[in-house]
Scaffold this motif. Structure first.
Motif, PDB file in Angstrom:
ATOM      1  N   PHE A  17       0.841  -1.191   0.000  1.00  0.00           N
ATOM      2  CA  PHE A  17       0.000   0.000   0.000  1.00  0.00           C
ATOM      3  C   PHE A  17       0.881   1.248   0.000  1.00  0.00           C
ATOM      4  N   TYR A  34      -3.075   0.228  -4.025  1.00  0.00           N
ATOM      5  CA  TYR A  34      -2.850  -1.096  -3.445  1.00  0.00           C
ATOM      6  C   TYR A  34      -2.391  -2.064  -4.534  1.00  0.00           C
ATOM      7  N   ALA A  54       3.543   0.688   2.821  1.00  0.00           N
ATOM      8  CA  ALA A  54       3.150  -0.217   3.896  1.00  0.00           C
ATOM      9  C   ALA A  54       2.883  -1.607   3.330  1.00  0.00           C
ATOM     10  N   ARG A  89       1.064  -5.556   4.246  1.00  0.00           N
ATOM     11  CA  ARG A  89       0.214  -6.400   5.080  1.00  0.00           C
ATOM     12  C   ARG A  89       0.590  -7.837   4.752  1.00  0.00           C
ATOM     13  N   LEU A 121      -0.791  -3.446   9.328  1.00  0.00           N
ATOM     14  CA  LEU A 121       0.048  -2.815   8.316  1.00  0.00           C
ATOM     15  C   LEU A 121       1.389  -2.456   8.939  1.00  0.00           C
ATOM     16  N   PRO A 159      -8.393  -2.468   1.660  1.00  0.00           N
ATOM     17  CA  PRO A 159      -7.491  -1.422   2.163  1.00  0.00           C
ATOM     18  C   PRO A 159      -8.095  -0.645   3.329  1.00  0.00           C
ATOM     19  N   GLN A 160      -7.246  -0.248   4.230  1.00  0.00           N
ATOM     20  CA  GLN A 160      -7.679   0.494   5.403  1.00  0.00           C
ATOM     21  C   GLN A 160      -7.771   1.982   5.079  1.00  0.00           C
TER      22      GLN A 160
END
Lengths: 115, 112
Positions: free
Chosen positions: A35, A50, A93, A95, A103, B100-101
């Motif tokens: 991200f 993303y 970032a 994940r 993250l 996605p956050q």
């Protein structure tokens, strides 16, 4: 070991030019996500783009594209046609693993766009 | 669609007091995450919650910090007996599962 590395503390770019912000990552998990977030001086965190580890094509969102090189473990952000409003901190970032929530952020790159 | 709402935006506490930070996720988001950002640093994960459950608290300090996400109402990050080192920006994020956050604007906590 650093999971996410952003080697450029600061970058300058001329307005209307393209700029690449570097990000390398380290993981042994075959399934992960990458991200990019933007943090202007006002402080909020804005999601940009993303890339999933199994995605065949590089992600693009408007003027943002992610140059994903899996073998090199890099996920560089490319901003085309820079604008003055692009001046901000940019964070990469990742994940990984389970549960898929956390993250891990890099240290950030401060981008300054010059008129 | 309202985004992730955090309040207060700024919070000042004296050493030894309690700090309560609130986060309302985006509509339809069942997952909430808390991160801390120290000056000149990236964000550090603290805790991941779903409604009434803590999924991952691997980033939470062992003492003084707690988080909850009740069935009704916002998620709360609670810091007891604050110390100067707790001064930071605390960000909440929310997402649907696996997506996605999206982050709130953060709460800037200052300890006098």
């Amino acid at each position: 070991a650093q999971k996410i590395t952003q080697t450029q503390p600061g970058m300058f770019v001329q307005e209307k030019e393209a700029v690449t912000l570097d990000c390398t990552y380290d993981t042994s998990d075959p399934s992960y996500g990458l991200f990019w977030y933007k943090q202007p001086s006002s402080g909020e965190m804005i999601f940009l783009i993303y890339q999933g580890s199994y995605d065949q094509q590089n992600a693009t969102e408007g003027r943002y594209s992610l140059n994903f090189q899996k073998a090199r473990k890099s996920a560089n952000l490319v901003i085309s046609a820079s604008q003055l409003g692009d001046s901000a901190m940019y964070f990469c970032a990742m994940r990984e693993g389970r549960p898929r929530g956390k993250l891990i952020f890099g240290q950030g790159t401060e981008l300054s766009v010059k008129p | 669609n309202a985004g992730v709402m955090q309040n207060p935006r700024h919070l000042v506490r004296r050493r030894g007091q309690e700090a309560r930070l609130r986060c309302s996720p985006m509509k339809g988001h069942s997952h909430v995450y808390w991160y801390r950002q120290l000056p000149e640093e990236g964000l550090k994960f603290m805790v991941y919650l779903q409604k009434e459950n803590i999924i991952d608290e691997s980033g939470m300090p062992k003492e003084r910090f707690s988080a909850e996400f009740p069935k009704e109402g916002p998620s709360i990050l609670r810091i007891q007996q604050v110390v100067r080192g707790d001064s930071a920006a605390y960000f909440c994020a929310s997402s649907p599962p696996g997506q996605p956050q999206h982050f709130g604007d953060g709460t800037r906590l200052s300890i006098l």
